[in-house]
Design a protein around this motif. Structure first.
Motif, PDB file in Angstrom:
ATOM      1  N   TRP A  91     -38.136  -0.836   7.461  1.00  0.00           N
ATOM      2  CA  TRP A  91     -39.229  -0.542   8.374  1.00  0.00           C
ATOM      3  C   TRP A  91     -39.198   0.942   8.727  1.00  0.00           C
ATOM      4  CZ3 TRP A  91     -42.951  -3.952  10.148  1.00  0.00           C
ATOM      5  CH2 TRP A  91     -42.771  -5.274   9.760  1.00  0.00           C
ATOM      6  N   ARG A  92     -40.395   1.540   8.771  1.00  0.00           N
ATOM      7  CA  ARG A  92     -40.511   2.977   9.013  1.00  0.00           C
ATOM      8  C   ARG A  92     -41.450   3.212  10.204  1.00  0.00           C
ATOM      9  NH1 ARG A  92     -42.365   6.833   4.059  1.00  0.00           N
ATOM     10  NH2 ARG A  92     -42.397   8.790   5.208  1.00  0.00           N
ATOM     11  N   LEU A  93     -40.983   3.987  11.173  1.00  0.00           N
ATOM     12  CA  LEU A  93     -41.819   4.342  12.319  1.00  0.00           C
ATOM     13  C   LEU A  93     -42.847   5.372  11.853  1.00  0.00           C
ATOM     14  CD1 LEU A  93     -42.220   3.830  15.332  1.00  0.00           C
ATOM     15  CD2 LEU A  93     -40.651   5.720  15.774  1.00  0.00           C
ATOM     16  N   THR A  94     -44.122   4.973  11.890  1.00  0.00           N
ATOM     17  CA  THR A  94     -45.200   5.806  11.354  1.00  0.00           C
ATOM     18  C   THR A  94     -46.332   5.851  12.376  1.00  0.00           C
ATOM     19  OG1 THR A  94     -44.621   5.038   9.134  1.00  0.00           O
ATOM     20  CG2 THR A  94     -46.761   6.110   9.392  1.00  0.00           C
ATOM     21  N   GLY A  95     -46.631   7.031  12.873  1.00  0.00           N
ATOM     22  CA  GLY A  95     -47.723   7.160  13.838  1.00  0.00           C
ATOM     23  C   GLY A  95     -47.515   6.321  15.077  1.00  0.00           C
ATOM     24  N   GLY A  96     -46.257   6.150  15.505  1.00  0.00           N
ATOM     25  CA  GLY A  96     -45.938   5.392  16.706  1.00  0.00           C
ATOM     26  C   GLY A  96     -45.830   3.890  16.505  1.00  0.00           C
ATOM     27  N   ALA A  97     -45.995   3.407  15.267  1.00  0.00           N
ATOM     28  CA  ALA A  97     -45.907   1.971  14.987  1.00  0.00           C
ATOM     29  C   ALA A  97     -44.874   1.723  13.890  1.00  0.00           C
ATOM     30  CB  ALA A  97     -47.265   1.428  14.548  1.00  0.00           C
ATOM     31  N   TRP A  98     -44.177   0.580  14.005  1.00  0.00           N
ATOM     32  CA  TRP A  98     -43.236   0.184  12.963  1.00  0.00           C
ATOM     33  C   TRP A  98     -44.006  -0.490  11.841  1.00  0.00           C
ATOM     34  CZ3 TRP A  98     -38.488   1.932  12.546  1.00  0.00           C
ATOM     35  CH2 TRP A  98     -37.858   2.408  13.691  1.00  0.00           C
ATOM     36  N   LEU A  99     -43.925   0.076  10.621  1.00  0.00           N
ATOM     37  CA  LEU A  99     -44.617  -0.461   9.461  1.00  0.00           C
ATOM     38  C   LEU A  99     -43.600  -0.811   8.377  1.00  0.00           C
ATOM     39  CD1 LEU A  99     -47.592   2.067   9.175  1.00  0.00           C
ATOM     40  CD2 LEU A  99     -47.523  -0.134  10.372  1.00  0.00           C
ATOM     41  N   LEU A 100     -43.848  -1.922   7.705  1.00  0.00           N
ATOM     42  CA  LEU A 100     -42.972  -2.351   6.626  1.00  0.00           C
ATOM     43  C   LEU A 100     -43.213  -1.460   5.419  1.00  0.00           C
ATOM     44  CD1 LEU A 100     -40.845  -4.331   5.619  1.00  0.00           C
ATOM     45  CD2 LEU A 100     -42.697  -5.878   4.977  1.00  0.00           C
ATOM     46  N   TYR A 101     -42.162  -0.763   4.991  1.00  0.00           N
ATOM     47  CA  TYR A 101     -42.248   0.193   3.891  1.00  0.00           C
ATOM     48  C   TYR A 101     -41.797  -0.426   2.569  1.00  0.00           C
ATOM     49  CZ  TYR A 101     -41.574   4.548   1.344  1.00  0.00           C
ATOM     50  OH  TYR A 101     -41.634   5.552   0.409  1.00  0.00           O
ATOM     51  N   PHE A 102     -40.750  -1.279   2.623  1.00  0.00           N
ATOM     52  CA  PHE A 102     -40.211  -1.897   1.414  1.00  0.00           C
ATOM     53  C   PHE A 102     -39.632  -3.263   1.758  1.00  0.00           C
ATOM     54  CE2 PHE A 102     -36.706  -2.934  -1.417  1.00  0.00           C
ATOM     55  CZ  PHE A 102     -37.316  -2.819  -2.648  1.00  0.00           C
ATOM     56  N   HIS A 103     -39.795  -4.203   0.832  1.00  0.00           N
ATOM     57  CA  HIS A 103     -39.224  -5.539   1.028  1.00  0.00           C
ATOM     58  C   HIS A 103     -38.756  -6.099  -0.304  1.00  0.00           C
ATOM     59  CE1 HIS A 103     -38.576  -9.424   2.880  1.00  0.00           C
ATOM     60  NE2 HIS A 103     -39.121  -9.961   1.807  1.00  0.00           N
ATOM     61  N   GLN A 104     -37.632  -6.830  -0.264  1.00  0.00           N
ATOM     62  CA  GLN A 104     -37.162  -7.539  -1.445  1.00  0.00           C
ATOM     63  C   GLN A 104     -36.682  -8.917  -1.033  1.00  0.00           C
ATOM     64  OE1 GLN A 104     -34.427  -5.575  -4.049  1.00  0.00           O
ATOM     65  NE2 GLN A 104     -34.043  -7.407  -5.240  1.00  0.00           N
ATOM     66  N   GLY A 105     -37.056  -9.919  -1.827  1.00  0.00           N
ATOM     67  CA  GLY A 105     -36.599 -11.287  -1.605  1.00  0.00           C
ATOM     68  C   GLY A 105     -35.903 -11.802  -2.856  1.00  0.00           C
ATOM     69  N   THR A 106     -34.771 -12.461  -2.651  1.00  0.00           N
ATOM     70  CA  THR A 106     -34.010 -13.042  -3.759  1.00  0.00           C
ATOM     71  C   THR A 106     -33.758 -14.507  -3.445  1.00  0.00           C
ATOM     72  OG1 THR A 106     -32.913 -10.920  -4.139  1.00  0.00           O
ATOM     73  CG2 THR A 106     -31.908 -12.882  -5.145  1.00  0.00           C
ATOM     74  N   ARG A 107     -34.273 -15.395  -4.287  1.00  0.00           N
ATOM     75  CA  ARG A 107     -34.075 -16.841  -4.065  1.00  0.00           C
ATOM     76  C   ARG A 107     -32.609 -17.206  -4.206  1.00  0.00           C
ATOM     77  NH1 ARG A 107     -39.123 -19.911  -6.977  1.00  0.00           N
ATOM     78  NH2 ARG A 107     -40.679 -18.971  -5.635  1.00  0.00           N
ATOM     79  N   PHE A 108     -32.228 -18.241  -3.456  1.00  0.00           N
ATOM     80  CA  PHE A 108     -30.888 -18.801  -3.609  1.00  0.00           C
ATOM     81  C   PHE A 108     -30.926 -20.290  -3.294  1.00  0.00           C
ATOM     82  CE2 PHE A 108     -30.883 -17.923   0.925  1.00  0.00           C
ATOM     83  CZ  PHE A 108     -30.092 -18.920   1.482  1.00  0.00           C
ATOM     84  N   ASP A 109     -29.958 -20.994  -3.824  1.00  0.00           N
ATOM     85  CA  ASP A 109     -29.784 -22.419  -3.553  1.00  0.00           C
ATOM     86  C   ASP A 109     -28.496 -22.598  -2.783  1.00  0.00           C
ATOM     87  OD1 ASP A 109     -32.058 -23.321  -4.991  1.00  0.00           O
ATOM     88  OD2 ASP A 109     -30.940 -23.138  -6.868  1.00  0.00           O
ATOM     89  N   LEU A 110     -28.500 -23.552  -1.867  1.00  0.00           N
ATOM     90  CA  LEU A 110     -27.273 -23.876  -1.166  1.00  0.00           C
ATOM     91  C   LEU A 110     -26.400 -24.691  -2.105  1.00  0.00           C
ATOM     92  CD1 LEU A 110     -28.588 -24.874   2.366  1.00  0.00           C
ATOM     93  CD2 LEU A 110     -27.530 -22.733   1.667  1.00  0.00           C
ATOM     94  N   LEU A 111     -25.146 -24.332  -2.176  1.00  0.00           N
ATOM     95  CA  LEU A 111     -24.203 -25.082  -2.996  1.00  0.00           C
ATOM     96  C   LEU A 111     -23.738 -26.298  -2.227  1.00  0.00           C
ATOM     97  CD1 LEU A 111     -22.101 -22.141  -4.444  1.00  0.00           C
ATOM     98  CD2 LEU A 111     -23.981 -23.364  -5.535  1.00  0.00           C
ATOM     99  N   ALA A 112     -23.658 -27.404  -2.903  1.00  0.00           N
ATOM    100  CA  ALA A 112     -23.168 -28.622  -2.258  1.00  0.00           C
ATOM    101  C   ALA A 112     -21.688 -28.443  -1.916  1.00  0.00           C
ATOM    102  CB  ALA A 112     -23.341 -29.807  -3.207  1.00  0.00           C
ATOM    103  N   GLU A 113     -21.346 -28.857  -0.721  1.00  0.00           N
ATOM    104  CA  GLU A 113     -19.945 -28.773  -0.302  1.00  0.00           C
ATOM    105  C   GLU A 113     -19.178 -29.925  -0.909  1.00  0.00           C
ATOM    106  OE1 GLU A 113     -20.809 -26.676   3.991  1.00  0.00           O
ATOM    107  OE2 GLU A 113     -19.603 -28.491   3.888  1.00  0.00           O
ATOM    108  N   ASP A 114     -17.995 -29.632  -1.404  1.00  0.00           N
ATOM    109  CA  ASP A 114     -17.136 -30.687  -1.999  1.00  0.00           C
ATOM    110  C   ASP A 114     -16.473 -31.511  -0.943  1.00  0.00           C
ATOM    111  OD1 ASP A 114     -16.169 -28.396  -4.596  1.00  0.00           O
ATOM    112  OD2 ASP A 114     -17.798 -29.847  -4.549  1.00  0.00           O
TER     113      ASP A 114
END
Length: 114
Positions: A91-114
């Motif tokens: 997030w980047r403060l731009t003109g007095g407002a916080w704007l989202l500049y970059f985003h990354q999402g990485t999928r994951f699966d929960l591993l079953a507990e033994d």
């Protein structure tokens, strides 16, 4: 963090005006799909006539670190239906407002507990 929570709100995601208020003009995203998005393409996809209705998103483990004055890096996990992702936002403060500049999402699966 407040701006990130607003961005995750289905009502904001489905409103072009509210969404535009949170995205930096140079916004880029590496999505969980592997696609590269920019401000125009993500707004068009989220607001397309055939776009699915935004589902509620649950967040966990959110934390933020200030990288420099006016620049914050957030990391967190999300869950929406069966989908889980590790997320990273700059997030980047731009003109007095916080704007989202970059985003990354990485999928994951929960591993079953033994």
């Amino acid at each position: 963090m407040e701006a990130e929570f607003r961005l995750l709100d289905p009502a904001v995601r489905s409103s072009p005006a509210l969404l535009a208020d949170l995205l930096h003009p140079e916004y880029e995203e590496y999505g969980t799909s592997g696609l590269l998005w920019n401000r125009e393409s993500i707004m068009a996809a989220l607001n397309a006539r055939d776009a699915p209705s935004p589902r509620p998103i649950t967040t966990s483990r959110m934390r933020g670190v200030q990288l420099a004055p006016g620049i914050v890096h957030l990391t967190f996990d999300t869950e929406s239906g069966p989908h889980r992702a590790h997320r990273s936002s700059i997030w980047r403060l731009t003109g007095g407002a916080w704007l989202l500049y970059f985003h990354q999402g990485t999928r994951f699966d929960l591993l079953a507990e033994d």
